[in-house]
Design an enzyme around this catalytic site. Structure first.
Site, mmCIF file in Angstrom:
data_model
loop_
_atom_site.group_PDB
_atom_site.id
_atom_site.type_symbol
_atom_site.label_atom_id
_atom_site.label_comp_id
_atom_site.label_asym_id
_atom_site.label_seq_id
_atom_site.Cartn_x
_atom_site.Cartn_y
_atom_site.Cartn_z
ATOM 1 N N HIS A 1 -12.273 8.230 -2.805
ATOM 2 C CA HIS A 1 -13.077 7.439 -2.987
ATOM 3 C C HIS A 1 -14.132 7.057 -4.868
ATOM 4 O O HIS A 1 -13.949 6.504 -4.965
ATOM 5 C CB HIS A 1 -13.430 6.590 -2.058
ATOM 6 C CG HIS A 1 -12.520 5.888 -1.314
ATOM 7 N ND1 HIS A 1 -11.399 6.202 0.133
ATOM 8 C CD2 HIS A 1 -11.797 4.251 -0.832
ATOM 9 C CE1 HIS A 1 -10.591 5.541 -0.321
ATOM 10 N NE2 HIS A 1 -10.952 4.944 -0.236
ATOM 11 N N TYR B 1 -16.907 -4.725 -3.175
ATOM 12 C CA TYR B 1 -15.869 -3.549 -1.944
ATOM 13 C C TYR B 1 -16.598 -2.446 -1.392
ATOM 14 O O TYR B 1 -17.204 -1.987 -2.224
ATOM 15 C CB TYR B 1 -14.211 -3.260 -2.211
ATOM 16 C CG TYR B 1 -13.363 -2.894 -1.276
ATOM 17 C CD1 TYR B 1 -13.314 -2.538 0.174
ATOM 18 C CD2 TYR B 1 -11.654 -2.895 -1.820
ATOM 19 C CE1 TYR B 1 -12.725 -2.135 1.093
ATOM 20 C CE2 TYR B 1 -11.008 -2.521 -0.988
ATOM 21 C CZ TYR B 1 -11.353 -2.661 0.718
ATOM 22 O OH TYR B 1 -9.960 -2.232 1.542
ATOM 23 N N TRP C 1 -1.660 4.048 -1.036
ATOM 24 C CA TRP C 1 -1.749 4.330 0.628
ATOM 25 C C TRP C 1 -1.002 5.981 1.018
ATOM 26 O O TRP C 1 -1.259 6.343 1.996
ATOM 27 C CB TRP C 1 -0.386 3.565 1.326
ATOM 28 C CG TRP C 1 -0.916 1.983 1.633
ATOM 29 C CD1 TRP C 1 -2.896 1.749 1.467
ATOM 30 C CD2 TRP C 1 -0.471 0.836 1.613
ATOM 31 N NE1 TRP C 1 -2.806 0.339 0.929
ATOM 32 C CE2 TRP C 1 -1.919 -0.495 1.813
ATOM 33 C CE3 TRP C 1 0.674 -0.058 1.876
ATOM 34 C CZ2 TRP C 1 -1.057 -1.625 1.746
ATOM 35 C CZ3 TRP C 1 0.915 -0.982 2.177
ATOM 36 C CH2 TRP C 1 -0.047 -2.274 2.357
#
Length: 105
Positions: free
Chosen positions: A22, A41, A77
């Site tokens: 991240h 976020y 993903w």
């Protein structure tokens, strides 16, 4: 603005790898999130339970829902599936939380 929250699980041995991925968020992922109405976020980790708490502010539910169908999201993903609990399509196993209280200044 719409507030959303959910919980997910990261494998204990991959806490640092989750953070690293991240910290190095792909520019195209950031752009896709913004294009689908993301205003803010944040993801928090409970290291005792391996639980990730995600808090998101979006503009529009319908627009946000379309983000899951993008090629960028699907690639993310796939990239993350080895370090967290995922569904057969590699999307994170996620439980949406219901807001029960909110207070602003």
């Amino acid at each position: 603005m719409i507030r959303k929250a959910s919980i997910m699980k990261v494998y204990r041995e991959h806490h640092e790898e989750y953070r690293r991925r991240h910290d190095e968020l792909w520019p195209e992922m950031e752009q896709m999130l913004k294009e689908h109405g993301m205003l803010s976020y944040s993801i928090f980790l409970d290291t005792d339970t391996d639980t990730l708490f995600a808090y998101l502010e979006i503009e529009d539910e319908e627009l946000w829902a379309k983000s899951a169908d993008t090629e960028t999201c699907r690639k993310w993903w796939d990239y993350m599936q080895d370090i967290m609990e995922t569904n057969p399509d590699h999307s994170p196993v996620s439980q949406e939380l219901k807001e029960v209280f909110h207070l602003e200044k």
